[in-house]
Design a protein around this motif. Structure first.
Motif, PDB file in Angstrom:
ATOM      1  N   PHE A 153      39.949  25.214  41.381  1.00 47.33           N
ATOM      2  CA  PHE A 153      40.701  25.146  40.756  1.00 47.33           C
ATOM      3  C   PHE A 153      41.583  26.158  40.571  1.00 47.33           C
ATOM      4  O   PHE A 153      42.384  26.766  40.042  1.00 47.33           O
ATOM      5  N   LYS A 154      41.883  27.648  41.553  1.00 47.35           N
ATOM      6  CA  LYS A 154      42.528  28.458  41.316  1.00 47.35           C
ATOM      7  C   LYS A 154      43.727  27.929  42.261  1.00 47.35           C
ATOM      8  O   LYS A 154      43.808  27.102  43.246  1.00 47.35           O
ATOM      9  N   TYR A 155      44.491  28.967  42.080  1.00 45.12           N
ATOM     10  CA  TYR A 155      45.950  28.914  42.652  1.00 45.12           C
ATOM     11  C   TYR A 155      46.108  30.173  44.305  1.00 45.12           C
ATOM     12  O   TYR A 155      45.303  30.518  43.518  1.00 45.12           O
ATOM     13  N   PRO A 156      46.221  29.714  45.551  1.00 48.11           N
ATOM     14  CA  PRO A 156      46.869  30.657  46.120  1.00 48.11           C
ATOM     15  C   PRO A 156      46.546  32.323  46.185  1.00 48.11           C
ATOM     16  O   PRO A 156      46.164  33.247  45.866  1.00 48.11           O
ATOM     17  N   HIS A 157      47.619  32.183  45.134  1.00 45.55           N
ATOM     18  CA  HIS A 157      48.205  33.952  44.610  1.00 45.55           C
ATOM     19  C   HIS A 157      46.965  34.722  43.760  1.00 45.55           C
ATOM     20  O   HIS A 157      46.622  35.890  43.496  1.00 45.55           O
ATOM     21  N   GLU A 158      45.777  33.393  43.219  1.00 43.03           N
ATOM     22  CA  GLU A 158      44.531  34.293  42.355  1.00 43.03           C
ATOM     23  C   GLU A 158      43.604  34.270  43.809  1.00 43.03           C
ATOM     24  O   GLU A 158      42.378  34.837  42.931  1.00 43.03           O
ATOM     25  N   LEU A 159      44.015  34.325  44.623  1.00 41.05           N
ATOM     26  CA  LEU A 159      42.550  34.648  45.536  1.00 41.05           C
ATOM     27  C   LEU A 159      43.239  36.225  46.371  1.00 41.05           C
ATOM     28  O   LEU A 159      43.668  36.569  47.116  1.00 41.05           O
TER      29      LEU A 159
ATOM     30  N   THR B  55      47.268  47.711  41.213  1.00 38.70           N
ATOM     31  CA  THR B  55      47.072  48.585  39.777  1.00 38.70           C
ATOM     32  C   THR B  55      48.032  50.131  39.912  1.00 38.70           C
ATOM     33  O   THR B  55      49.043  50.278  39.393  1.00 38.70           O
ATOM     34  N   ILE B  56      47.412  50.301  41.118  1.00 39.15           N
ATOM     35  CA  ILE B  56      48.326  51.738  41.500  1.00 39.15           C
ATOM     36  C   ILE B  56      49.321  51.644  41.781  1.00 39.15           C
ATOM     37  O   ILE B  56      50.046  52.169  40.992  1.00 39.15           O
ATOM     38  N   ILE B  57      50.276  50.659  42.166  1.00 39.63           N
ATOM     39  CA  ILE B  57      51.473  50.106  42.557  1.00 39.63           C
ATOM     40  C   ILE B  57      52.343  49.763  41.838  1.00 39.63           C
ATOM     41  O   ILE B  57      52.994  49.489  41.359  1.00 39.63           O
ATOM     42  N   ARG B  58      51.908  49.905  40.622  1.00 33.05           N
ATOM     43  CA  ARG B  58      52.270  48.714  39.856  1.00 33.05           C
ATOM     44  C   ARG B  58      52.806  47.472  39.432  1.00 33.05           C
ATOM     45  O   ARG B  58      53.797  47.260  39.139  1.00 33.05           O
ATOM     46  N   VAL B  59      52.355  46.914  40.619  1.00 37.17           N
ATOM     47  CA  VAL B  59      52.871  45.576  40.826  1.00 37.17           C
ATOM     48  C   VAL B  59      51.655  44.212  40.561  1.00 37.17           C
ATOM     49  O   VAL B  59      51.573  43.357  41.138  1.00 37.17           O
ATOM     50  N   LEU B  60      51.116  44.026  38.871  1.00 36.28           N
ATOM     51  CA  LEU B  60      50.715  43.698  38.506  1.00 36.28           C
ATOM     52  C   LEU B  60      50.549  41.913  38.344  1.00 36.28           C
ATOM     53  O   LEU B  60      51.576  41.483  37.759  1.00 36.28           O
ATOM     54  N   PRO B  61      49.705  40.730  38.454  1.00 39.44           N
ATOM     55  CA  PRO B  61      49.906  39.574  37.905  1.00 39.44           C
ATOM     56  C   PRO B  61      50.029  39.083  36.493  1.00 39.44           C
ATOM     57  O   PRO B  61      49.586  39.880  35.863  1.00 39.44           O
ATOM     58  N   SER B  62      50.594  38.632  35.791  1.00 40.25           N
ATOM     59  CA  SER B  62      50.854  38.003  34.572  1.00 40.25           C
ATOM     60  C   SER B  62      49.555  38.112  33.889  1.00 40.25           C
ATOM     61  O   SER B  62      48.854  38.436  33.001  1.00 40.25           O
ATOM     62  N   ASN B  63      48.619  37.468  34.964  1.00 40.75           N
ATOM     63  CA  ASN B  63      46.953  36.768  33.856  1.00 40.75           C
ATOM     64  C   ASN B  63      46.191  38.399  34.461  1.00 40.75           C
ATOM     65  O   ASN B  63      45.367  38.323  33.361  1.00 40.75           O
ATOM     66  N   SER B  64      46.881  39.635  34.489  1.00 39.99           N
ATOM     67  CA  SER B  64      46.149  40.685  34.459  1.00 39.99           C
ATOM     68  C   SER B  64      46.088  41.764  33.126  1.00 39.99           C
ATOM     69  O   SER B  64      47.130  41.328  32.683  1.00 39.99           O
ATOM     70  N   LYS B  65      44.926  42.448  33.071  1.00 42.39           N
ATOM     71  CA  LYS B  65      44.884  43.239  32.288  1.00 42.39           C
ATOM     72  C   LYS B  65      43.837  44.411  32.421  1.00 42.39           C
ATOM     73  O   LYS B  65      43.137  44.713  32.507  1.00 42.39           O
ATOM     74  N   ILE B  66      44.619  45.539  32.516  1.00 47.55           N
ATOM     75  CA  ILE B  66      43.844  47.423  32.488  1.00 47.55           C
ATOM     76  C   ILE B  66      43.684  47.049  30.891  1.00 47.55           C
ATOM     77  O   ILE B  66      43.983  47.545  29.566  1.00 47.55           O
ATOM     78  N   PHE B  67      42.290  47.390  31.323  1.00 43.92           N
ATOM     79  CA  PHE B  67      41.241  47.335  29.905  1.00 43.92           C
ATOM     80  C   PHE B  67      41.403  49.031  29.646  1.00 43.92           C
ATOM     81  O   PHE B  67      41.157  49.592  28.317  1.00 43.92           O
ATOM     82  N   SER B  68      41.131  49.874  29.994  1.00 42.87           N
ATOM     83  CA  SER B  68      40.100  51.757  30.157  1.00 42.87           C
ATOM     84  C   SER B  68      41.024  51.753  31.892  1.00 42.87           C
ATOM     85  O   SER B  68      41.271  51.704  32.529  1.00 42.87           O
ATOM     86  N   GLY B  69      40.983  53.446  31.471  1.00 42.04           N
ATOM     87  CA  GLY B  69      41.531  54.492  32.793  1.00 42.04           C
ATOM     88  C   GLY B  69      42.728  55.549  32.539  1.00 42.04           C
ATOM     89  O   GLY B  69      43.464  54.800  31.596  1.00 42.04           O
ATOM     90  N   GLU B  70      42.665  55.919  33.984  1.00 44.40           N
ATOM     91  CA  GLU B  70      43.688  56.336  33.576  1.00 44.40           C
ATOM     92  C   GLU B  70      44.062  56.767  35.400  1.00 44.40           C
ATOM     93  O   GLU B  70      42.909  56.392  36.059  1.00 44.40           O
ATOM     94  N   ILE B  71      45.057  56.324  35.939  1.00 42.28           N
ATOM     95  CA  ILE B  71      45.848  56.720  36.903  1.00 42.28           C
ATOM     96  C   ILE B  71      46.736  58.189  37.194  1.00 42.28           C
ATOM     97  O   ILE B  71      47.718  57.942  36.816  1.00 42.28           O
ATOM     98  N   LEU B  72      46.258  59.068  37.621  1.00 42.29           N
ATOM     99  CA  LEU B  72      47.111  60.308  37.760  1.00 42.29           C
ATOM    100  C   LEU B  72      47.615  60.660  38.650  1.00 42.29           C
ATOM    101  O   LEU B  72      46.560  61.477  40.131  1.00 42.29           O
TER     102      LEU B  72
END
Ligand SMILES: Nc1ncnc2c1ncn2[C@@H]1O[C@H](COP(=O)(O)OP(=O)(O)OP(=O)(O)O)[C@@H](O)[C@H]1O
Ligand SMILES: Nc1ncnc2c1ncn2[C@@H]1O[C@H](COP(=O)(O)OP(=O)(O)OP(=O)(O)O)[C@@H](O)[C@H]1O
Ligand SMILES: [Mg+2]
Ligand SMILES: [Mg+2]
Lengths: 328, 326
Positions: A153-159, B55-72
């Motif tokens: 049930f995932k979408y392609p961009h989630e893989l 995460t390093i290049i900062r192009v994460l999807p909207s359902n992502s979350k950074i919980f901790s850490g540093e990127i120096l």
């Protein structure tokens, strides 16, 4: 062994855009040029060669996803361009392609399950959602996507890349094809995962007599699972033979260069050696004579004048080179 | 190696939210790269390599979350920069990336040449003509006839699109290149030439790079140091020689063992037994324990810490004292 696919004098030209001002003289790319070969039933026939040499185009032509400029393609003895409507639909199921780019071969707006199901519905395989769910789940497990509920049930961009690639493989496999053009099917898989996907392919061949055209840059894979292999260079097949023979003892200078460039994991051996002249830029103009001559270290006047034909140098092992000798 | 690393990742945790919880794609990860260094990252499909890169290049999807850490990066914490600041100063100019599946990230309705020119002009003050010249030069460097710059992406083969993206990533002379499966679509001759190009840029322009690939021979023959990743974590890292000649972690050992050597006898492809971990609910203790042939009780309960084998070689395994792998 009977031939499942027979290709003769296949040619595909594409017009090239070189800019606004060059309309006067139209240029063409000879993506596939006078290629002939046949694939036996149940065989894993591999196609390797330089990037841009026409491998994907050949695969697409074989599945009627592209029209040839000239030449003939027979599938089970029938010209694929003279199939009637019903035969064509059956051909569309029986001959599948695993596309080179898994990131664009799935519909991004549909879940993995719906993506795979689409084909099942079109070809009326399985009745009802539940049965299809079971078919798809089993197929996911067979390529190491475990547990399947995590992926369905995932979408392609989630893989991840390798997960997507395996979904693309499964979409082709569930339709029960007889012939599969697999264009770089395992390029994004680690060795271990690759092992399970390759095993699935080999099982299909053993149990269902499925035939493969395997397009790949991975010469190790060719050696380990290929029956025969053809090497392409600028639209031409320059060498063809039993896979293990050809990888262990290639005749054509291009194949030799290719195989010696495979890197070794041993850090003291550094990167594979490159044994071709000139830069890698491929040119639009096709030279007279042998196409590899401008980059070949053995090239002489004859090579620059006369195009070599494919000749059999040893049992089932063909090469198109004026300078190649058996036992080299 | 100079004193301060160019990039240092500390205890980074980046999860994806999905139905049923969090996919722990990057989970307490450490990594460092020095100036003028090429570092390789290897690990099973789905273990989080691309997630780390994104995460390093900062192009994460909207359902992502950074919980901790540093990127120096050059001492500055990238996670604290505004998007605007990061885009203007860092992305493409300082840190660039060749995305996995890059051949699909070109804009289908703009010619290859125009796309490279646009990237150049967005960051550099030069005329369109100069930018075209640079674009043509870059294409030549990756082995594409500049005469084909006016082609659209669909007119390029898979490997040609891939090379166009490599040209784009190098267009602004970045200090760090992240190469996520950069050469998988290329034949080995062109691959070797691209790797040599990156090595030349390393010598000439101090380019550092992170090479992510499943092609172990390629990574090992082009990297100075190797990081082995398993289920969102680094389990072992060291110089390429140390990892190749004396791997300590059972996972590393099995991974290397599954690499076929094309110059050897034909044999079956190797496997690592068992399924890769489910990152929604990773195993307790050492994440490799369900598949490890050396598992004992403590492996199931306690997470192993990174221990030091040598100045440059580190490994996270409870059993390195007892087991000698050979
Ligand atoms: N639709 C098209 N229009 C114009 N040119 C095309 C088209 N499709 C392919 N070509 C050209 O035909 C040649 C062969 O392309 P093809 O995709 O078959 O190569 P390939 O061997 O699969 O390469 P790779 O290993 O890089 O995927 C290339 O020069 C490519 O640019
Ligand atoms: N947007 C997302 N939402 C939910 N899960 C995701 C998302 N993107 C990736 N994942 C999951 O996160 C995990 C790590 O993915 P990632 O792409 O980082 O793996 P990878 O190591 O690059 O694998 P590969 O070698 O196959 O490319 C995978 O299990 C993947 O399914
Ligand atoms: Mg291709
Ligand atoms: Mg990835």
């Amino acid at each position: 062994m009977s031939d499942l696919v027979r290709v003769s004098d296949l040619r595909k030209l594409f017009p090239v855009r070189t800019g606004l001002f060059s309309r006067s003289k139209r240029k063409y790319i000879y993506a596939v040029d006078e290629v002939s070969f046949s694939i036996h039933e149940g065989e894993i026939f591999c196609l390797v060669g330089e990037s841009g040499s026409g491998k994907t185009t050949t695969g697409r032509l074989l599945l009627r996803l592209e029209r040839p400029t000239s030449g003939e393609i027979l599938f089970e003895g029938k010209n694929i361009y003279s199939l009637d409507k019903k035969e064509l639909k059956e051909f569309r199921r029986r001959a599948q392609m695993i596309f080179q780019d898994p990131f664009s071969s799935l519909d991004p707006r549909m879940s993995v399950f719906d993506n795979i199901c689409e084909g099942l519905i079109i070809h009326k395989i399985g009745s009802g959602r539940e049965e299809r769910f079971n078919i798809v789940s089993k197929a996911l497990e067979s390529v190491g996507l475990y547990p399947p509920e995590n992926f369905l049930f995932k979408y392609p961009h989630e893989l991840s890349g390798g997960q997507l690639q395996r979904i693309a493989i499964v979409s082709a496999l569930v339709l029960g094809p007889k012939f599969i053009v697999a264009d770089e099917p395992v390029s994004m898989l680690d060795m271990s995962t690759r092992g399970s996907v390759v095993k699935t392919m080999l099982d299909l061949r053993r149990n269902m007599n499925v035939t493969f055209l395997l397009i790949t840059h991975d010469l190790g894979l060719v050696k380990y699972i290929g029956d025969r292999v053809a090497v392409m260079y600028l639209g031409k097949i320059v060498e063809k033979g039993p896979a293990e023979d050809l990888i262990d003892a290639p005749y054509h200078p291009y194949s030799q260069a290719l195989i010696s460039a495979v890197p070794s994991p041993d850090p003291n051996k550094k990167i594979g050696e490159v044994r071709v002249k000139g830069d890698i830029t491929m040119s639009l103009e096709v030279a007279k004579g042998c196409r590899f001559a401008p980059r070949c270290t053995l090239a002489n006047d004859k090579c620059r004048e006369e195009e070599p034909e494919l000749i059999e140098l040893s049992c089932g092992h063909y090469v198109a080179c004026h300078e190649a000798r058996a036992g080299n | 190696m100079s004193a301060a690393p160019l990039l240092k990742v500390n205890n980074l945790k980046m999860y994806y939210s999905v139905e049923g919880g969090w996919v722990k794609a990057v989970d307490g990860l450490f990594l460092d790269i020095y100036r003028n260094e090429c570092v390789g990252i290897v690990g099973e499909s789905g273990c989080g390599k691309s997630s780390l890169a994104l995460t390093i290049i900062r192009v994460l999807p909207s359902n992502s979350k950074i919980f901790s850490g540093e990127i120096l990066f050059e001492g500055e914490n990238m996670l604290e920069l505004s998007e605007e600041d990061f885009r203007k100063r860092i992305r493409w100019k300082k840190i660039s990336i060749v995305f996995q599946g890059a051949m699909n990230s070109l804009n289908p309705v703009i010619t290859i040449g125009d796309q490279i020119v646009e990237t150049i002009l967005a960051h550099e003050n030069m005329s369109k003509k100069e930018a075209w010249e640079r674009a043509e030069n870059l294409l030549r460097l990756v082995g594409i006839d500049p005469k084909r710059a006016k082609s659209y992406p669909f007119e390029f083969s898979g490997g040609m699109k891939q090379r166009a993206m490599i040209a784009m990533a190098l267009a602004l002379n970045p200090s760090l290149l992240i190469a996520d499966e950069m050469t998988t679509a290329l034949d080995v001759i062109i691959q070797a030439q691209i790797i040599n190009l990156v090595a030349e840029l390393k010598r000439g322009l101090n380019l550092s790079s992170i090479i992510i690939s499943h092609d172990i021979p390629l990574v090992f023959s082009s990297s100075d140091r190797i990081f082995i990743m398993y289920a969102g974590k680094i389990v072992e890292h060291g110089s390429t020689e140390e990892i190749y000649y004396s791997p300590m972690h059972p996972y590393t050992f099995l991974l290397l063992d599954s690499v076929p050597d094309i110059r050897g006898k034909r044999r079956t492809l190797g496997f690592i037994e068992g399924a890769p971990p489910n990152l929604l609910d990773p195993p307790t203790g050492c994440r490799f324990h369900p598949r490890c042939p050396f598992t004992i009780d403590i492996c199931r309960k306690e997470e192993p810490e990174m221990s030091t084998v040598s100045f440059s070689h580190h490994v996270a395994c409870h059993r390195i004292e007892e087991i000698t792998l050979s």
